[in-house]
Design an enzyme around this catalytic site. Structure first.
Site, PDB file in Angstrom:
ATOM      1  N   GLY A   1       9.678  59.813 -18.131  1.00 16.38           N
ATOM      2  CA  GLY A   1      11.278  59.437 -17.997  1.00 16.38           C
ATOM      3  C   GLY A   1      11.668  58.125 -18.671  1.00 16.38           C
TER       4      GLY A   1
ATOM      5  CB  SER B   1      -0.772  51.777 -18.431  1.00 14.34           C
ATOM      6  OG  SER B   1      -0.756  50.387 -18.632  1.00 14.34           O
ATOM      7  CB  ALA B   2      -0.202  48.985 -14.721  1.00 14.21           C
ATOM      8  CB  SER B   3       3.634  51.570 -12.004  1.00 12.81           C
ATOM      9  OG  SER B   3       2.892  52.686 -11.463  1.00 12.81           O
TER      10      SER B   3
ATOM     11  CB  THR C   1      10.882  51.734 -13.792  1.00 10.72           C
ATOM     12  OG1 THR C   1      10.976  52.885 -14.442  1.00 10.72           O
ATOM     13  CG2 THR C   1      12.175  51.602 -13.051  1.00 10.72           C
TER      14      THR C   1
ATOM     15  N   GLY D   1       7.926  49.655  -9.778  1.00 12.19           N
ATOM     16  CA  GLY D   1       7.330  50.889 -10.255  1.00 12.19           C
ATOM     17  C   GLY D   1       7.079  51.946  -9.208  1.00 12.19           C
TER      18      GLY D   1
ATOM     19  CD  GLU E   1      -0.569  53.388 -12.607  1.00  8.25           C
ATOM     20  OE1 GLU E   1      -1.573  53.824 -12.740  1.00  8.25           O
ATOM     21  OE2 GLU E   1       0.005  53.710 -13.843  1.00  8.25           O
TER      22      GLU E   1
END
Ligand code: FES
Ligand code: FES
Length: 920
Positions: free
Chosen positions: A641, A678-680, A683, A870, A873
């Site tokens: 998203g 990756s790795a949140s 956002t 984030g 994950e």
């Protein structure tokens, strides 16, 4: 000649009668809405209606539909009921990456034709053959059940109200109308095809035979490529000092799936080619698949310069863990182990490349377009500007599509032949060649004082990192920082080690090793709480990290630590669930029923972004002369998203409606680098860059209009109207009369955000992340003690997201992560060479998912955009330990070797029951 009715039109088919219907639809009829996830009847992505029944078109020959009525997803669009279903999917956020959505819609539409008011179990039965790896199914069930009842309206917030609104995915419509193009959906009609030749052995030397004679025997094959054809560096990887994976192995294959050569030719010749016909001789060697063998003194080394087959070690230490443990009132020691986990995205790796003069343009699915570009430039031996990556839609990634896979093969082939070249991995190739979640072996000792406060913590984790480095260093470095969980742990030592074996490379998968360590820690916490005689949730609350307490790396947050808020939010439901389980078990026991209920809780924390490394994202926003607001955001939206959330942030920072913003996403020629998905981090990091860009653009416009900082910005065609609410003035900016810059914008801002972190010292002390996110989950389940079967009843989640930029999408992320956590806990077990398909490798289906209840906790963090943290994950981490703790609560049996399959549960419960009667 075969003829049938396709979407209300009679068609004739020229393909051979044995051709799969799915291939005829996609390749001959030009209908790519029908997706291919497995070609084996396992995933349901290829579902179509045959005489009104849902079937797998990959298992149906076109001869079988002669004279019959076929409706594909494209044909459903002529049917009015599909519009309501699509709208319901959009309203519920039921489509994330979108690759499963056509199959889901076909199956749902067949159900709704005979049952307009389906129950949950009706939907589960009807959609049971279609797999989704993103959503956790719950919102799909809700969508189907809601068709025909008034829907959640399509929210279109005003400026200033974008953040916090549950708007629908801004890029959702093409997903539900099946017009979205995935890696294998849009390829040039004259493209050649490439097939990678891979090692069938875990470890082998090889010699490639006479290529000229092979080509003369196979006229449809134009070229054979191997390591001698690489133009630049025959090596790729994701972390520069550890780059080690060859595009083509030169003489030794280190895992089953290692690429040794590629053949390029016309599509049919490549499709019909038997890999065993390729001229290569293999000399198998001793195979090492387990770290304990790889670590033994006489084990052969897989890589020069990595003694003992150790890729990297991680270490974090504070206080005096040994002394604290020795002085503890209570101690617990656990050993846990987890297997390889396959990402099992429904879309296999796919794409194509074209040569444009001295440039190579690579299209296809990826999580990291700019990183792909850098790798390809090195492999091709060209400058960055000579590579363009144009991402297609990405049908799931979860970490594995961060590593390049198909890209060098199509790029090299297109360069050499100067023709477009395409590829689509089979399911078997995808599962054989791609990265996996690291298997783990963890030994953990934890102590606490008489009041339950943690007093010592010693963690040792060995991670099987497979044949090549991939993200092994990230896992080994991240785990020791997180292994204590979100708890204050003053006396701590955590060591980790990533060890090479002849298994597939283990890489990034939602959580980067933290889900594995959380299983050990959270299971040990339950045992320790019981030893103290404390309620398990209360035990966690007294140990929960708080603002102003140091983490194990010595980092002190003065705001934003939200774990206790998450645990507190669960508390009323926790005690109610315990009471329900107790009452059920009393009755069940007295009736002689084998079913027992249990309740488990587990927590998580997760540092957002790279560990102690630069981690920048850059976002560009511009206003064109025709009054369009354009957001160039390079964060790959793989279904999570980011296209929607980053736009909501940017719109509020600029002060406009989110639906007025146009998104340019992904293409490396058109978007600045937003780093990898990756790795949140998207956002938080890209969202912050979007915030800064929106803010800068706003200031620029207001300054030009000479109005105050709180002026409203309104667009009216090619005019910007500025309404200065405080000063009372107004201004008009006529965009069409103003000059544009090199990008074609009248006003433009480009801002970069890089989270403030610092390197860790030799004891692992420092600032690894600018922001952590927190969460806790509570699982209620039932166990059949005679069969070892588990039925998941309900999961209640409480995740601290700082600020829920879009609550609907937050829920979607949680449900998807929980589903993957369920798979990890109960069924998923990848074995190289044995489970390389989706019928031997099981992932959760729609029938495996419990009821969800979500509590969104918002403990804002000063660093994040609008306080956001984030999430992606975090949401998987607590699920498996919450399940294991609930099984233990229900039965007394501790399962510490995953997955907790019925045979293991039955054996453990039997052992517990025997020990109760004094037998072992
Ligand atoms: S592609 Fe047909 S079931 Fe998977
Ligand atoms: S949305 Fe279902 S697989 Fe991605």
């Amino acid at each position: 000649m075969i003829s049938f009715i396709l979407n209300d039109m009679t068609v004739t088919c020229t393909s051979p009668p044995g051709t799969r219907l799915s291939e005829v639809l996609r390749n001959e009829m030009g209908l790519p809405g029908t997706k291919i996830g497995c070609n084996a009847g396992d995933c349901g992505a290829c579902s179509v209606l045959l005489d009104g029944e849902t079937i797998c078109s990959c298992l149906t020959s076109v001869a079988q539909v002669n004279g019959r009525n076929v409706i594909s997803i494209e044909g459903l669009h002529t049917d009015g009921s599909i519009a309501m279903l699509q709208d319901s999917f959009l309203a519920h956020g039921a489509s994330q990456c979108g690759i499963c959505t056509p199959g889901m819609l076909v199956a749902a539409s067949a159900l709704l034709r005979i049952n307009q008011n389906p129950s949950r179990s009706d939907v589960e039965n009807a959609l049971g053959g279609v797999l989704c790896r993103c959503t956790g199914y719950s919102k799909i069930i809700d969508s189907v059940m809601a068709v025909g009842i008034p829907l959640i309206p399509d929210i279109r917030p005003e400026a200033g109200a974008n953040v916090g609104s549950s708007i629908r995915h801004l890029d959702g419509q093409p997903k539900v109308d099946a017009s979205l193009s995935f890696g294998d959906d849009t390829v040039p009609h004259d493209a050649l095809s490439v097939r990678v030749i891979r090692s069938p052995h875990h470890h082998a030397s090889f010699t490639i035979g006479d290529k000229a004679s092979f080509l003369s025997r196979n006229p449809g094959i134009h070229v054979v490529l191997d390591s001698t054809d690489i133009l630049g560096r025959n090596c790729f990887g994701v972390i520069k000092p550890f780059v080690d994976q060859p595009v083509f192995a030169e003489s030794i294959a280190l895992y089953r799936g290692d690429a040794v050569a590629a053949i390029v030719g016309d599509v049919q010749s490549i499709a019909n080619f038997q890999e065993t016909d390729f001229p290569v001789e293999w000399q198998p060697h001793l195979t090492i698949l387990e770290p304990d063998l790889a670590l033994s003194v006489d084990a052969p080394l897989l890589h020069v310069g990595r003694p003992g087959n150790v890729l990297v070690r991680g270490h974090v230490e504070c206080g005096d863990a040994d002394a604290a443990l020795a002085n503890s009132a209570h101690r617990v020691e656990v050993h846990t182990s987890t297997p390889f986990i396959e990402h099992a995205y429904i879309e296999p790796e796919a794409g194509y490349a074209v040569r444009d003069g001295n440039r190579i343009i690579v299209h296809g699915c990826t999580q990291a377009a700019h990183m792909d570009r850098e790798s390809l430039a090195e492999i091709m031996g060209v400058g960055l500007d000579d590579i363009r990556v144009v991402p297609s839609a990405c049908g799931g990634g979860f970490g594995s599509k961060l590593d390049i896979s198909f890209q060098p093969y199509v790029a090299l082939a297109a360069w050499v032949l100067n023709k477009p070249v395409r590829i689509c991995y089979s399911r078997g190739e995808s599962m054989r060649a791609s990265t996996k979640r690291h298997p783990s072996d963890i030994n953990l000792k934890i102590g606490c004082d008489e009041t339950g406060r943690i007093s010592g913590f010693v963690f040792d984790g060995v991670f099987n990192t497979g044949a090549y480095a991939s993200w092994g260093p990230t896992v080994a470095n991240r785990v020791p920082i997180h292994a204590c969980g979100p708890y204050f742990t003053p006396d701590y030592r955590a060591n980790s080690m990533a060890v090479h074996t002849n298994a597939p490379p283990a890489g990034a998968f939602r959580g980067f090793g933290v889900p594995q360590s959380a299983i050990a820690q959270e299971c040990a916490y339950d045992i320790l709480a019981d030893k103290v005689g404390m309620d398990r949730l209360a035990f966690r609350r007294i140990n929960a990290l708080k603002n102003n307490l140091p983490t194990v790396t010595g980092q002190v947050f003065t705001n934003g630590v939200g774990i206790d808020s998450c645990l507190a939010a669960l508390e009323p439901r926790w005690y109610a669930a315990l009471e329900t389980a107790k009452n059920f078990n009393v009755t069940s026991s007295s009736e002689g029923s084998p079913w027992r209920k249990g309740v488990g809780v587990a927590s998580c924390w997760y540092g957002c972004g790279n560990t102690s490394l630069p981690n920048p994202s850059t976002i560009r926003m511009g206003i064109s002369a025709d009054g369009k607001i354009i957001l160039h955001q390079g964060a790959m939206d793989i279904g999570q998203g980011s296209n929607t959330v980053i736009t909501q942030i940017a719109a509020d920072a600029l002060g406009v409606r989110v639906h007025a913003v146009h998104i340019v996403n992904g293409d490396t020629d058109l978007t600045p680098d937003c780093g990898k998905t990756s790795a949140s981090r998207q956002t938080f990091v890209s969202g912050k860059a979007a915030f800064l860009s929106g803010e800068a653009l706003r200031k620029m416009i207001l300054r030009f209009g000479n109005v105050e900082s709180d002026a409203k910005i309104c667009f009216d065609g090619t005019t910007i109207l500025l309404d200065d609410t405080v000063g009372g003035g107004t201004a008009r900016i006529d965009l069409a009369t103003l000059p544009v810059n090199d990008y074609g914008y009248v006003f433009m801002a480009e801002e970069t955000y890089d989270p403030p972190t610092s390197p860790l010292d030799e004891k692992g002390q420092g600032i690894p992340y600018a922001v952590f996110g927190y969460g806790a989950q509570m699982m209620e389940l039932s166990v059949d003690c005679e069969l070892g079967m588990v039925s998941l009843d309900k999961i209640t989640t409480a995740h601290d997201v700082g600020r829920a930029i879009n609550p609907l999408l937050v829920e979607g992320q949680i449900e998807g992560g929980v589903a993957q956590g369920i798979g990890m806990a109960l069924m998923e077990d990848y074995k190289p060479g044995r489970t390389e398909n989706l019928h031997d490798y099981l992932i959760p289906t729609i029938g495996d998912i419990p009821i969800f209840e979500h509590i969104l906790v918002e403990v804002a963090d000063d660093e994040g955009p609008y306080g956001a943290k984030g999430l992606g994950e975090h949401v998987l981490i607590p699920t498996a330990p919450a399940i294991l703790n609930a099984i233990r609560h229900a039965t007394g049996a501790s399962i510490h070797k995953l997955p907790a399959t019925p045979d293991k549960i039955f054996a453990a419960v039997t052992a517990v029951n025997l020990s109760k009667v004094g037998k072992t």
